[in-house]
Scaffold this active site. Structure first.
Site, PDB file in Angstrom:
ATOM      1  CB  CYS A 154      -4.767   5.355   2.186  1.00  0.00           C
ATOM      2  SG  CYS A 154      -4.241   5.138   0.364  1.00  0.00           S
TER       3      CYS A 154
ATOM      4  CG  HIS B 245      -0.835   0.937  -8.372  1.00  0.00           C
ATOM      5  ND1 HIS B 245      -1.668   1.457  -9.264  1.00  0.00           N
ATOM      6  CD2 HIS B 245      -1.906   0.430  -7.443  1.00  0.00           C
ATOM      7  CE1 HIS B 245      -2.879   1.583  -9.093  1.00  0.00           C
ATOM      8  NE2 HIS B 245      -3.012   0.949  -7.607  1.00  0.00           N
TER       9      HIS B 245
ATOM     10  CB  CYS C 121       2.021   4.689  -2.369  1.00  0.00           C
ATOM     11  SG  CYS C 121       1.843   4.683  -0.520  1.00  0.00           S
TER      12      CYS C 121
ATOM     13  CG  HIS D 273      -1.652  -5.423  -8.104  1.00  0.00           C
ATOM     14  ND1 HIS D 273      -0.902  -4.337  -7.798  1.00  0.00           N
ATOM     15  CD2 HIS D 273      -3.060  -5.269  -7.808  1.00  0.00           C
ATOM     16  CE1 HIS D 273      -1.826  -3.284  -7.153  1.00  0.00           C
ATOM     17  NE2 HIS D 273      -3.093  -4.007  -7.154  1.00  0.00           N
TER      18      HIS D 273
ATOM     19  CD  GLU E 103       2.110  -2.587  -3.688  1.00  0.00           C
ATOM     20  OE1 GLU E 103       2.868  -3.147  -3.110  1.00  0.00           O
ATOM     21  OE2 GLU E 103       0.978  -2.187  -3.790  1.00  0.00           O
TER      22      GLU E 103
ATOM     23  CB  SER F  23      -9.676  -1.404  -6.104  1.00  0.00           C
ATOM     24  OG  SER F  23      -9.199  -1.295  -4.700  1.00  0.00           O
TER      25      SER F  23
ATOM     26  CG  ASN G 244      -7.605  -1.125  -1.129  1.00  0.00           C
ATOM     27  OD1 ASN G 244      -8.528  -0.687  -0.285  1.00  0.00           O
ATOM     28  ND2 ASN G 244      -7.188  -0.631  -2.109  1.00  0.00           N
TER      29      ASN G 244
ATOM     30  CB  SER H 148      -8.220   3.992  -4.872  1.00  0.00           C
ATOM     31  OG  SER H 148      -8.582   2.614  -4.877  1.00  0.00           O
TER      32      SER H 148
END
Length: 333
Positions: free
Chosen positions: A21, A83, A105, A133, A135, A231, A233, A276
């Site tokens: 992305c 993140h 991001c 996580h 993030e 990961s 996602n 990623s």
């Protein structure tokens, strides 16, 4: 292939969009550019993105990955991962006399800013995300006194707020869209005046990759998701594939992790990759499948992506000079 049922027509459904992305692309290029501009070593706090291959490749070029900012020797450059980090991490870098490049991001930064704004307005913030996580840790650090983590619909019953009329939900950017909306629905039942974020927190790339897998999953006997186990996602894509009707789905980092037994009786294989994951790893999987008779590849396109993000502004400055200025007590730009 002894003992395996020979399927009739074998084909591969290749999801589009897949892989990198805009936020991941920006973060990886930021590390590469920093190494080009300033030379090795460049330190990176945590994995720049959650992918084994990317981390190993950057290590070979001279990036040093550390768990904590305190591990970076004074006067060096440290890059913060895609993140995002809590404000306390920026303070640690300042105390450690480090020059920093923030590769967070921009879509994660948006959630951080929402958290700061709603905390200033004294809202209770319900952050939907996975405990531990990076993030989630970064976003929670923006307003720890106002944020409660909600890790899926099962957490909702135990959520308590100060004022049910002053509560808002935000979310980690890499979650399952469907599960998040299920959690939001449960929260809205409990708190009818729950405020939603001004725009969707789950990033466009996460949503697009899940949509592509949904389209493909119903027609696939087996779905192979290329991505690392840490990961978020990528893990979600396996869940979405199974939810969409795929008979089987697995997460692999590399083609050599595929078990040939998975192909038993399989005529249609779906292939996708997390946000990623570099395309070279998908090509490796397609090659592996082609060698086993799955050479017919049909691309299933659910969206076109054209979003790009500019590189971190710090790459336009002389960070080595700034870092040595911090060491000598001089002023930095």
């Amino acid at each position: 292939m002894d003992g395996m049922t020979a399927p009739t027509a074998r084909k591969v459904l290749l999801a589009a969009p897949r892989g990198y992305c805009a936020g991941v692309d920006r973060a990886v290029i930021a590390v590469e550019k920093a190494l080009e501009q300033y030379g090795a070593p460049v330190y990176v706090r945590h994995e720049i993105v959650h992918n084994k291959y990317v981390v190993k490749t950057l290590e070979k070029k001279g990036a040093i990955f550390v768990d904590e900012t305190a591990e970076v020797p004074e006067g060096n450059i440290v890059i913060f991962s895609a993140h995002g980090v809590a404000p306390v991490v920026h303070e640690e870098a300042e105390r450690g006399k480090l020059a920093t490049i923030d590769a967070t991001c921009p879509l994660v930064t948006k959630v951080h800013k929402e958290a700061v704004r709603f905390a200033k307005e004294d809202y209770d913030i319900l952050l939907i995300g996975h405990e531990g996580h990076e993030e989630v840790i970064g976003t929670s650090g923006e307003a720890p006194d106002h944020i409660t983590l909600v890790d899926g619909p099962g957490d909702v019953a135990g959520v308590e707020v100060r004022d049910p009329d002053k509560v808002v939900w935000l979310s980690q950017t890499t979650l399952s869209v469907d599960e998040t909306m299920e959690t939001v629905g449960a929260l809205q039942q409990k708190f009818p005046n729950l405020l939603s974020p001004p725009s969707d927190d789950i990033c466009y790339a996460t949503q697009n990759r899940q949509t592509a897998v949904k389209q493909m999953g119903a027609d696939a006997d087996l779905v192979i998701v290329v991505g690392s186990k840490n990961s978020s996602n990528s893990v979600r894509l396996v869940e979405v594939a199974l939810g969409a009707g795929a008979k089987d789905a697995h997460l692999v980092d590399y083609a050599d992790e595929i078990d040939e037994a998975w192909l038993d009786g399989v005529s249609t294989v779906g292939v996708t990759s997390g946000a990623s994951v570099p395309e070279i790893l998908v090509e490796g999987v397609l090659e592996w499948l082609a060698q086993r008779g799955y050479g017919d590849v049909e691309t299933i396109t659910s969206a076109k992506e054209s979003i790009t993000f500019s590189l971190p502004k710090e790459l336009r400055r002389d960070l080595r000079a700034e870092a040595s200025g911090k060491l000598t007590g001089g002023e930095s730009a």
